[in-house]
Design a protein around this motif. Structure first.
Motif, PDB file in Angstrom:
ATOM      1  N   ILE A 118       0.842  -1.207   0.000  1.00 50.23           N
ATOM      2  CA  ILE A 118       0.000   0.000   0.000  1.00 50.23           C
ATOM      3  C   ILE A 118       0.872   1.250   0.000  1.00 50.23           C
ATOM      4  O   ILE A 118       0.660   2.184  -0.782  1.00 50.23           O
ATOM      5  CB  ILE A 118      -0.952   0.008   1.213  1.00 50.23           C
ATOM      6  N   GLU A 119       1.878   1.271   0.857  1.00 51.61           N
ATOM      7  CA  GLU A 119       2.723   2.457   0.978  1.00 51.61           C
ATOM      8  C   GLU A 119       3.616   2.662  -0.241  1.00 51.61           C
ATOM      9  O   GLU A 119       3.845   3.804  -0.647  1.00 51.61           O
ATOM     10  CB  GLU A 119       3.535   2.409   2.275  1.00 51.61           C
ATOM     11  N   VAL A 120       4.105   1.591  -0.843  1.00 48.68           N
ATOM     12  CA  VAL A 120       4.911   1.730  -2.066  1.00 48.68           C
ATOM     13  C   VAL A 120       4.074   2.382  -3.160  1.00 48.68           C
ATOM     14  O   VAL A 120       4.506   3.340  -3.817  1.00 48.68           O
ATOM     15  CB  VAL A 120       5.477   0.367  -2.542  1.00 48.68           C
ATOM     16  N   VAL A 121       2.866   1.875  -3.365  1.00 51.32           N
ATOM     17  CA  VAL A 121       1.993   2.409  -4.414  1.00 51.32           C
ATOM     18  C   VAL A 121       1.666   3.876  -4.145  1.00 51.32           C
ATOM     19  O   VAL A 121       1.809   4.729  -5.033  1.00 51.32           O
ATOM     20  CB  VAL A 121       0.695   1.569  -4.540  1.00 51.32           C
ATOM     21  N   LEU A 122       1.260   4.188  -2.931  1.00 45.44           N
ATOM     22  CA  LEU A 122       0.895   5.575  -2.618  1.00 45.44           C
ATOM     23  C   LEU A 122       2.105   6.512  -2.689  1.00 45.44           C
ATOM     24  O   LEU A 122       2.004   7.620  -3.230  1.00 45.44           O
ATOM     25  CB  LEU A 122       0.239   5.658  -1.239  1.00 45.44           C
ATOM     26  N   ASN A 123       3.227   6.077  -2.128  1.00 43.89           N
ATOM     27  CA  ASN A 123       4.429   6.923  -2.173  1.00 43.89           C
ATOM     28  C   ASN A 123       4.866   7.171  -3.611  1.00 43.89           C
ATOM     29  O   ASN A 123       5.260   8.274  -3.970  1.00 43.89           O
ATOM     30  CB  ASN A 123       5.571   6.293  -1.371  1.00 43.89           C
ATOM     31  N   TRP A 124       4.796   6.138  -4.448  1.00 42.63           N
ATOM     32  CA  TRP A 124       5.179   6.311  -5.842  1.00 42.63           C
ATOM     33  C   TRP A 124       4.226   7.269  -6.548  1.00 42.63           C
ATOM     34  O   TRP A 124       4.665   8.134  -7.314  1.00 42.63           O
ATOM     35  CB  TRP A 124       5.229   4.968  -6.560  1.00 42.63           C
ATOM     36  N   LEU A 125       2.923   7.135  -6.298  1.00 42.67           N
ATOM     37  CA  LEU A 125       1.955   8.041  -6.928  1.00 42.67           C
ATOM     38  C   LEU A 125       2.208   9.499  -6.533  1.00 42.67           C
ATOM     39  O   LEU A 125       2.010  10.413  -7.333  1.00 42.67           O
ATOM     40  CB  LEU A 125       0.522   7.642  -6.572  1.00 42.67           C
ATOM     41  N   MET A 149       5.232  10.665  -5.472  1.00 45.10           N
ATOM     42  CA  MET A 149       6.619  11.076  -5.736  1.00 45.10           C
ATOM     43  C   MET A 149       7.127  10.463  -7.035  1.00 45.10           C
ATOM     44  O   MET A 149       8.257   9.983  -7.112  1.00 45.10           O
ATOM     45  CB  MET A 149       7.519  10.655  -4.564  1.00 45.10           C
ATOM     46  N   LYS A 150       6.310  10.474  -8.076  1.00 45.51           N
ATOM     47  CA  LYS A 150       6.657   9.849  -9.364  1.00 45.51           C
ATOM     48  C   LYS A 150       7.969  10.362  -9.940  1.00 45.51           C
ATOM     49  O   LYS A 150       8.721   9.605 -10.545  1.00 45.51           O
ATOM     50  CB  LYS A 150       5.540  10.072 -10.383  1.00 45.51           C
TER      51      LYS A 150
END
Length: 155
Positions: free
Chosen positions: A110-117, A119-120
């Motif tokens: 969950i955090e990887v996906v949200l952080n990437w979204l 901080m692309k």
């Protein structure tokens, strides 16, 4: 202190629980900022880390309540005491370990996906690595503090 021998479901609703969660998020902010920006604090990392932790915490709480009938509230990790997990019972301990690993992996995803979204521009691999490293380190530190007390010092 009786409160520290309660499940996180109870602990999460008192000031000491909020302080503890803030410390976990601060650890993750510092680690992620160091990895992604080479600084102790980076505004974009701070915002992304706070939001991703809140979302993963809410998801963890809802899922945990649904599958455990409200008993083991997962915020960042399933913190339970020796009153809820019998470490002498292999089945109880196995179930706890499986639940813990699944909860940690779900939190990281969950955090990887949200952080990437959020901080692309930093790229997927660096954000993924920073998220994984910060979660593993903060989980190890938090578990050491909480489980040491609730399983070894309280009883």
């Amino acid at each position: 202190m009786t409160l520290l021998s309660a499940s996180f479901g109870k602990y999460a609703y008192v000031p000491l629980g909020w302080f503890f969660m803030a410390c976990v998020i601060l650890i993750e902010i510092i680690i992620m900022s160091k990895i992604l920006s080479y600084r102790h604090f980076s505004f974009g990392v701070i915002i992304a880390t706070i939001i991703s932790n809140i979302v993963s915490g809410i998801v963890g709480a809802v899922v945990s309540k649904a599958i455990n009938n409200g008993w083991m509230l997962v915020v960042w990790f399933p913190w339970v005491s020796s009153h809820e997990v019998d470490t002498d019972n292999p089945e109880s301990l196995f179930n706890f370990i499986v639940f813990f690993i699944v909860a940690l992996l779900a939190t990281i995803i969950i955090e990887v996906v949200l952080n990437w979204l959020m901080m692309k521009k930093r790229g997927f691999k660096p954000v993924m690595r920073a998220t994984i490293v910060s979660n593993v380190i903060s989980t190890i530190l938090a578990c050491f503090v909480l489980y040491s007390y609730s399983f070894f010092f309280y009883d």
